[in-house]
Motif scaffolding. Structure first.
Motif, PDB file in Angstrom:
ATOM      1  N   ARG A  20       2.795  -3.042 -10.673  1.00  0.00           N
ATOM      2  CA  ARG A  20       3.077  -4.455 -10.918  1.00  0.00           C
ATOM      3  C   ARG A  20       3.338  -5.262  -9.642  1.00  0.00           C
ATOM      4  NH1 ARG A  20       3.997  -5.512 -16.193  1.00  0.00           N
ATOM      5  NH2 ARG A  20       5.140  -7.420 -15.677  1.00  0.00           N
ATOM      6  N   GLY A  21       3.239  -4.650  -8.492  1.00  0.00           N
ATOM      7  CA  GLY A  21       3.493  -5.377  -7.258  1.00  0.00           C
ATOM      8  C   GLY A  21       4.955  -5.313  -6.868  1.00  0.00           C
ATOM      9  N   LEU A  22       5.298  -5.976  -5.765  1.00  0.00           N
ATOM     10  CA  LEU A  22       6.628  -5.867  -5.199  1.00  0.00           C
ATOM     11  C   LEU A  22       7.315  -7.222  -5.078  1.00  0.00           C
ATOM     12  CD1 LEU A  22       5.744  -3.391  -2.324  1.00  0.00           C
ATOM     13  CD2 LEU A  22       6.702  -2.827  -4.554  1.00  0.00           C
ATOM     14  N   GLU A  23       8.623  -7.182  -5.026  1.00  0.00           N
ATOM     15  CA  GLU A  23       9.419  -8.380  -4.833  1.00  0.00           C
ATOM     16  C   GLU A  23       9.096  -9.006  -3.470  1.00  0.00           C
ATOM     17  OE1 GLU A  23      14.131  -9.695  -5.213  1.00  0.00           O
ATOM     18  OE2 GLU A  23      13.611  -7.635  -4.679  1.00  0.00           O
ATOM     19  N   HIS A  24       9.090 -10.317  -3.425  1.00  0.00           N
ATOM     20  CA  HIS A  24       8.870 -11.104  -2.204  1.00  0.00           C
ATOM     21  C   HIS A  24       7.421 -11.107  -1.723  1.00  0.00           C
ATOM     22  CE1 HIS A  24      13.194 -11.140  -2.156  1.00  0.00           C
ATOM     23  NE2 HIS A  24      13.269  -9.853  -1.866  1.00  0.00           N
TER      24      HIS A  24
ATOM     25  N   THR B  83       0.826  -1.210   0.000  1.00  0.00           N
ATOM     26  CA  THR B  83       0.000   0.000   0.000  1.00  0.00           C
ATOM     27  C   THR B  83       0.860   1.260   0.000  1.00  0.00           C
ATOM     28  OG1 THR B  83      -1.701  -1.203   1.225  1.00  0.00           O
ATOM     29  CG2 THR B  83      -1.865   1.199   1.205  1.00  0.00           C
ATOM     30  N   THR B  84       1.910   1.259   0.791  1.00  0.00           N
ATOM     31  CA  THR B  84       2.815   2.410   0.842  1.00  0.00           C
ATOM     32  C   THR B  84       3.429   2.672  -0.529  1.00  0.00           C
ATOM     33  OG1 THR B  84       3.327   1.955   3.177  1.00  0.00           O
ATOM     34  CG2 THR B  84       4.877   3.349   1.971  1.00  0.00           C
ATOM     35  N   SER B  85       3.924   1.611  -1.154  1.00  0.00           N
ATOM     36  CA  SER B  85       4.532   1.749  -2.483  1.00  0.00           C
ATOM     37  C   SER B  85       3.515   2.218  -3.513  1.00  0.00           C
ATOM     38  CB  SER B  85       5.142   0.419  -2.926  1.00  0.00           C
ATOM     39  OG  SER B  85       6.142   0.009  -2.029  1.00  0.00           O
TER      40      SER B  85
ATOM     41  N   VAL C  47       5.499   9.690   2.234  1.00  0.00           N
ATOM     42  CA  VAL C  47       4.682   8.486   2.337  1.00  0.00           C
ATOM     43  C   VAL C  47       5.416   7.529   3.273  1.00  0.00           C
ATOM     44  CG1 VAL C  47       3.496   6.657   1.074  1.00  0.00           C
ATOM     45  CG2 VAL C  47       3.932   8.860  -0.041  1.00  0.00           C
ATOM     46  N   LEU C  48       4.844   7.309   4.454  1.00  0.00           N
ATOM     47  CA  LEU C  48       5.572   6.660   5.542  1.00  0.00           C
ATOM     48  C   LEU C  48       4.904   5.377   6.011  1.00  0.00           C
ATOM     49  CD1 LEU C  48       7.910   7.124   7.722  1.00  0.00           C
ATOM     50  CD2 LEU C  48       6.082   8.062   9.148  1.00  0.00           C
ATOM     51  N   GLU C  49       5.604   4.258   5.900  1.00  0.00           N
ATOM     52  CA  GLU C  49       5.124   3.006   6.488  1.00  0.00           C
ATOM     53  C   GLU C  49       5.500   2.984   7.958  1.00  0.00           C
ATOM     54  OE1 GLU C  49       6.050  -1.766   6.380  1.00  0.00           O
ATOM     55  OE2 GLU C  49       6.211  -0.662   4.488  1.00  0.00           O
ATOM     56  N   ALA C  50       4.518   2.711   8.826  1.00  0.00           N
ATOM     57  CA  ALA C  50       4.753   2.773  10.269  1.00  0.00           C
ATOM     58  C   ALA C  50       4.340   1.472  10.948  1.00  0.00           C
ATOM     59  CB  ALA C  50       3.991   3.941  10.878  1.00  0.00           C
ATOM     60  N   SER C  51       5.232   0.917  11.759  1.00  0.00           N
ATOM     61  CA  SER C  51       4.952  -0.320  12.479  1.00  0.00           C
ATOM     62  C   SER C  51       4.410  -0.021  13.872  1.00  0.00           C
ATOM     63  CB  SER C  51       6.233  -1.148  12.614  1.00  0.00           C
ATOM     64  OG  SER C  51       7.130  -0.530  13.536  1.00  0.00           O
ATOM     65  N   SER C  52       3.908  -1.062  14.530  1.00  0.00           N
ATOM     66  CA  SER C  52       3.415  -0.894  15.896  1.00  0.00           C
ATOM     67  C   SER C  52       4.537  -0.476  16.835  1.00  0.00           C
ATOM     68  CB  SER C  52       2.787  -2.206  16.395  1.00  0.00           C
ATOM     69  OG  SER C  52       3.743  -3.258  16.396  1.00  0.00           O
ATOM     70  N   PHE C  53       5.751  -0.976  16.587  1.00  0.00           N
ATOM     71  CA  PHE C  53       6.882  -0.618  17.438  1.00  0.00           C
ATOM     72  C   PHE C  53       7.185   0.871  17.338  1.00  0.00           C
ATOM     73  CE2 PHE C  53       8.484  -5.085  16.210  1.00  0.00           C
ATOM     74  CZ  PHE C  53       7.638  -5.669  17.129  1.00  0.00           C
ATOM     75  N   GLN C  54       7.152   1.393  16.124  1.00  0.00           N
ATOM     76  CA  GLN C  54       7.425   2.818  15.916  1.00  0.00           C
ATOM     77  C   GLN C  54       6.327   3.683  16.524  1.00  0.00           C
ATOM     78  OE1 GLN C  54       7.748   2.200  11.658  1.00  0.00           O
ATOM     79  NE2 GLN C  54       9.902   2.807  11.663  1.00  0.00           N
TER      80      GLN C  54
ATOM     81  N   ALA D 169      -5.193  -1.675  -2.589  1.00  0.00           N
ATOM     82  CA  ALA D 169      -5.303  -0.672  -3.655  1.00  0.00           C
ATOM     83  C   ALA D 169      -6.381   0.364  -3.348  1.00  0.00           C
ATOM     84  CB  ALA D 169      -5.590  -1.360  -4.992  1.00  0.00           C
ATOM     85  N   LEU D 170      -7.485  -0.073  -2.760  1.00  0.00           N
ATOM     86  CA  LEU D 170      -8.538   0.866  -2.378  1.00  0.00           C
ATOM     87  C   LEU D 170      -8.035   1.840  -1.325  1.00  0.00           C
ATOM     88  CD1 LEU D 170     -11.585  -1.558  -2.197  1.00  0.00           C
ATOM     89  CD2 LEU D 170     -11.369   0.398  -3.752  1.00  0.00           C
ATOM     90  N   ALA D 171      -7.314   1.324  -0.343  1.00  0.00           N
ATOM     91  CA  ALA D 171      -6.752   2.195   0.695  1.00  0.00           C
ATOM     92  C   ALA D 171      -5.802   3.216   0.088  1.00  0.00           C
ATOM     93  CB  ALA D 171      -6.030   1.358   1.741  1.00  0.00           C
ATOM     94  N   ALA D 172      -4.956   2.754  -0.823  1.00  0.00           N
ATOM     95  CA  ALA D 172      -4.006   3.649  -1.479  1.00  0.00           C
ATOM     96  C   ALA D 172      -4.727   4.704  -2.317  1.00  0.00           C
ATOM     97  CB  ALA D 172      -3.054   2.835  -2.359  1.00  0.00           C
TER      98      ALA D 172
END
Length: 428
Positions: free
Chosen positions: A289-293, A122-124, A161-168, A264-267
């Motif tokens: 096209r999506g992401l590696e892994h 979603t971030t990407s 555009v920032l991906e944030a974890s629960s730890f952060q 995709a809807l969220a993005a």
């Protein structure tokens, strides 16, 4: 935040720790860092930082090194049980995460994304949509690039555009994104959080400083999220694959699966809240096209499809990966357990998974959870697991690496695990 001449200790010398050190130096702080690891790679990094003028402690955390600090800045991997966190509490020293530090020096608006699964995709995708809409942006955070390291590159006309974890998020204070996205919440990181409630509440902190002029993008299909929305002050935008007011046709997506429609809807709604026109959103989702892994097709060998989903570190993400596979599946799973409940997988294995090849520290626990309903086989390495899976698979079936676990028992990270898997498969 005025840090000039303030003594600040950074905990951890990962990417975020190093970036925080350098940002603190630019802000005039007297910054130093402590790192519990004594690996050769850490020693080499520490020596380089010392040449930049930083005081660095490695191999331990000591009270003598911490003494005099007025602020502690943590990396996401620092647990509450760490000596540093306990010392700070005892001495009334403020502790913040690296994203909180960076936020204080970030002038452009921020769109922050959290959730158990789908954050990186979603971030990407948000970054991709914003570019299609003519908005310059930098993608960073838990996705790999430290927020602190990108501050000097951000312009006032940009978006972060920032991906944030629960730890952060558990160690923020003033952090306030213009747009906050909460994708979903299922059991995760219960090796660090006391229970699901604590984990969920850490995620919900993403909204705590928002006002009525901000936006909250929320999954209407997640019951836990819906129940918690009454305390959110921001304008709420709910998304669901069943919503007829979608900004694009889900059939146009190149990334497959209902979970990716949700991502995709969220993005799309996050980008729309930032002013991107619907036409640009449609064009962007068609070309992503999506992401590696992440459910990454590697190759076909004698009619057998090999799929790399190494990013899967939760049971729920593995369930979603299985849903994207056609035909029978030989699942490769295991690694370092995050106190997950693998029994949740049981109903998704029936009539879908032919066998499970197990690796890593969690293999006995997974076997104990599902071994009575599906064939299991243990392997001592990923290469052995791939060979075993190939021997069990028939033409038209798939071998799926979707570990449901962290990678650190056998690999540097999930990317390393995925690259090793692909190298093995390409050598078959």
């Amino acid at each position: 935040m005025d840090l000039k001449n303030k003594e600040v200790v950074v905990v951890g010398l990962g990417a975020s720790g190093v970036a925080a050190l350098r940002l603190l130096k630019r802000q005039g702080a007297k910054a130093r860092a402590t790192e519990v690891s004594a690996k050769d790679s850490v020693a080499c990094l520490a020596e380089g930082l010392r040449r930049e003028g930083f005081f660095i402690e490695t191999g331990r955390h000591t009270e003598a090194f911490l003494k005099g600090a007025s602020l502690i800045v943590t990396s996401p991997g620092v647990a509450d049980s760490s000596f540093v966190i306990r010392w700070a509490g005892k001495n009334n020293v403020k502790v913040i995460d690296e994203i909180e530090l960076a936020y204080n020096f970030c002038k452009p608006p921020i769109v922050a994304i959290t959730g158990t699964n789908g954050k990186t995709t979603t971030t990407s995708l948000i970054g991709h949509i914003l570019l299609k809409g003519g908005i310059n942006n930098i993608v960073c955070g838990n996705i790999g690039k430290a927020f602190s390291g990108e501050i000097s590159k951000l312009k006032k006309s940009s978006v972060c555009v920032l991906e944030a974890s629960s730890f952060q998020l558990s160690r923020i204070d003033r952090f306030r994104p213009k747009v906050a996205v909460f994708l979903n919440a299922t059991q995760n990181h219960l090796d660090r959080h006391a229970d699901f409630k604590e984990y969920f509440n850490a995620k919900m902190r993403i909204f705590q400083n928002q006002t009525k002029s901000d936006y909250a993008v929320l999954n209407s299909e997640d019951k836990n999220i819906v129940k918690a929305t009454k305390n959110i002050r921001a304008k709420k935008i709910f998304f669901s694959p069943d919503n007829e007011n979608a900004l694009f046709n889900p059939g146009d997506l190149q990334i497959k699966g209902r979970h990716n429609v949700e991502n995709a809807l969220a993005a799309a709604w996050a980008a729309y809240a930032l002013g991107v026109k619907p036409r640009a959103i449609v064009d962007a989702v068609k070309t992503f096209r999506g992401l590696e892994h992440r459910c990454e097709y590697v190759r076909k060998v004698e009619g057998v499809n090999f799929i790399n989903d190494s990013k899967s570190t939760t049971v729920d993400s593995a369930i979603k990966a299985l849903a994207c596979c056609s035909g029978a599946v030989i699942l490769i799973a295991g690694g370092r357990d995050k106190n997950s409940d693998f029994s949740v997988l049981r109903k998704h294995l029936k009539n879908k998974v032919k066998a499970v090849v197990l690796i890593g520290e969690a293999r006995e626990k997974i076997r104990g959870s599902v071994g009575d309903i599906v064939k299991t086989k243990k392997a001592d390495s990923l290469e052995e697991a791939v060979i075993n899976a190939r021997n069990m698979a028939k033409s038209g079936e798939s071998v799926l690496l979707s570990p449901m676990c962290a990678s650190f028992d056998m690999f540097d990270d999930y990317k390393h695990r995925g690259r090793v898997f692909k190298k093995i498969v390409k050598g078959l």
